[in-house]
Each structure stands twice: as structure tokens, then as C-alpha cells.
Design an enzyme around this catalytic site. Structure first.
Site, PDB file in Angstrom:
ATOM      1  N   CYS A  22       0.842  -1.189   0.000  1.00 43.58           N
ATOM      2  CA  CYS A  22       0.000   0.000   0.000  1.00 43.58           C
ATOM      3  C   CYS A  22       0.881   1.244   0.000  1.00 43.58           C
ATOM      4  CB  CYS A  22      -0.891   0.021   1.241  1.00 43.58           C
ATOM      5  SG  CYS A  22      -2.116  -1.307   1.285  1.00 43.58           S
ATOM      6  N   GLU A  24       0.810   3.678   2.050  1.00 35.68           N
ATOM      7  CA  GLU A  24       1.274   3.986   3.406  1.00 35.68           C
ATOM      8  C   GLU A  24       2.541   3.211   3.745  1.00 35.68           C
ATOM      9  OE1 GLU A  24      -3.266   4.464   3.597  1.00 35.68           O
ATOM     10  OE2 GLU A  24      -1.801   3.221   2.549  1.00 35.68           O
ATOM     11  N   CYS A  57      -6.464   0.878   4.790  1.00 31.21           N
ATOM     12  CA  CYS A  57      -6.955  -0.484   4.985  1.00 31.21           C
ATOM     13  C   CYS A  57      -6.606  -0.946   6.406  1.00 31.21           C
ATOM     14  CB  CYS A  57      -6.354  -1.423   3.945  1.00 31.21           C
ATOM     15  SG  CYS A  57      -4.591  -1.798   4.208  1.00 31.21           S
ATOM     16  N   CYS A  60      -2.814  -1.431   7.148  1.00 28.22           N
ATOM     17  CA  CYS A  60      -2.079  -0.168   7.338  1.00 28.22           C
ATOM     18  C   CYS A  60      -2.410   0.464   8.682  1.00 28.22           C
ATOM     19  CB  CYS A  60      -2.398   0.798   6.197  1.00 28.22           C
ATOM     20  SG  CYS A  60      -1.665   0.299   4.624  1.00 28.22           S
ATOM     21  N   TRP A  96       1.809  -4.305  20.909  1.00 30.54           N
ATOM     22  CA  TRP A  96       3.004  -5.024  21.376  1.00 30.54           C
ATOM     23  C   TRP A  96       3.570  -4.384  22.636  1.00 30.54           C
ATOM     24  CZ3 TRP A  96       7.325  -1.973  21.639  1.00 30.54           C
ATOM     25  CH2 TRP A  96       7.335  -0.809  20.872  1.00 30.54           C
TER      26      TRP A  96
END
Length: 207
Positions: A22, A24, A57, A60, A96
Site C-alpha cells: 500500500c 502507506e 486499509c 495499514c 506489542w
């Protein structure tokens, strides 16, 4: 992508029969190679043929969230263009960073004084698992203030509600077992005597 210093980093969505990155992701790569020490603060994507702003999306959103949950995406809403953080566009995202943070135990604000005085040294949880280790006791108050107290979970014991004792009541900051059961009925309507509960013991700590 707009950086903190005002620099603009471009990226292009390259179509390919196997997929392709993408725009991004391409921009992230360009940013890493040209301005890695200049943090990204905002992202906008546009459809080439028309220039219309388009939303990112899901992939991303997660990747930008991993970079920083506070990065803003320009998106179109009913009243026009607006900016939403990656965190707002991806509720309940995998983070994370959580693996490195103390576990958060949310408490009713009415218990704060008893916890600070040491009168309340444990809490009972239903379908809200915790483990021994560092924790933050969090009070979200009606005023809108959020107060956090550093603590350490020392023990977690799973039992049926029917096995609660007077000692459990006293460690929970209650005078009697009846008082504890009344509080449980208030916090967990419909809780049965056979229902499994977790008794989470903790001490206050300094970090």
C-alpha cells in the site's frame, strides 16, 4: 506522511498480481530511509485518478498503530475531512507495548481510600484474569479524573463463590462475609454460589 518537523514523505501504492505494498507502507519505507529521527505525526492517502481522500486499509491501520497509536489519519466523515488517531481507527488493537507494561486492574473509585490505607488487599474478579506480577490499580472517577496506584499482584486463587470466607471478606475491605456478598451482587448481578471467581491479592509498591 507529515513529520514532526513539517517534512512531507510520499509513497505510492504499486499494484501487482501478487498484491503489492500500500502507499502507506511505501511511505513508511521512504521515511525510514530519509528521516528516521523525525517522527510521523499524520498520514493522508488519496486515490490517484480523482484525488479523493481514502481511508487506510486494516493492515495499514495496524502497522501505523505499531509505529505510534497517536499518529493521525485524515479521513472523510459525514461533515467533511477530519483527523483520527490510529488508536481511534483500530479499537481493541493488538499493542506489542502491552507486553512490557504492568497489568491494569480497574477498580471502583469508592475503594481507593481502603486500598491506600491497606484495609483492602484483594479484589474478586469474574472472567477478568490476572497473574502474579506488577500491576497498576486504576480508578476512573465520575469527575473524569483517572488515578493509578502502583501495586504487585502476589497471588491469584480460583474458587467457587460458595467457598468465600470471613477472612476473604476482611482482606477485601469488608466487615463481614455478608457485606462482601452484597457487594458482589451489586457488581455482578446474577452471580451464583457455584460461579467461579478469582481472588486477586495485591500489595502496594513503588516503581
Amino acid at each position: 506522511m507529515l513529520t514532526e518537523s513539517g517534512h512531507v514523505v510520499l509513497g505510492l501504492n504499486t499494484y501487482h498480481f501478487l498484491g503489492g505494498p500500500c502507499g502507506e507502507i511505501a511511505a513508511l519505507s521512504n521515511h525510514a530511509s530519509t528521516a528516521p529521527d523525525d517522527p510521523i505525526v499524520a498520514v493522508a492517502a488519496a486515490y490517484g485518478p480523482t484525488g479523493d481522500v481514502i481511508a487506510p486499509c486494516g493492515k495499514c491501520r495496524q502497522i501505523i498503530f505499531d509505529t505510534s497509536p497517536s499518529i493521525r489519519f485524515v479521513v472523510r466523515e459525514a461533515n467533511g475531512l477530519t483527523a483520527r488517531t490510529a488508536e481511534e481507527l483500530l479499537p481493541f488493537a493488538y499493542d506489542w507495548r502491552d507486553a512490557e507494561r504492568p497489568q491494569r486492574i480497574y477498580m471502583w473509585e469508592g475503594y481507593e481510600s481502603a486500598i491506600r490505607s491497606g484495609a483492602k488487599r484483594q479484589t474478586i474478579r469474574i472472567d477478568d484474569p490476572f497473574r502474579p506480577g506488577q500491576a497498576d490499580l486504576v480508578f476512573e472517577k465520575d469527575s473524569g479524573d483517572v488515578v493509578s496506584i502502583a501495586a504487585t499482584v502476589t497471588d491469584v486463587r480460583s474458587v467457587p463463590r460458595s467457598e468465600l470466607t470471613d477472612d476473604d471478606a476482611k482482606r477485601g475491605g469488608f466487615d463481614t462475609l455478608n457485606d462482601l456478598n452484597a457487594a458482589l451482587d451489586q457488581h455482578y448481578p446474577g452471580l451464583q454460589a457455584s460461579s467461579a471467581i478469582d481472588i486477586v491479592a495485591f500489595t502496594l509498591s513503588k516503581r
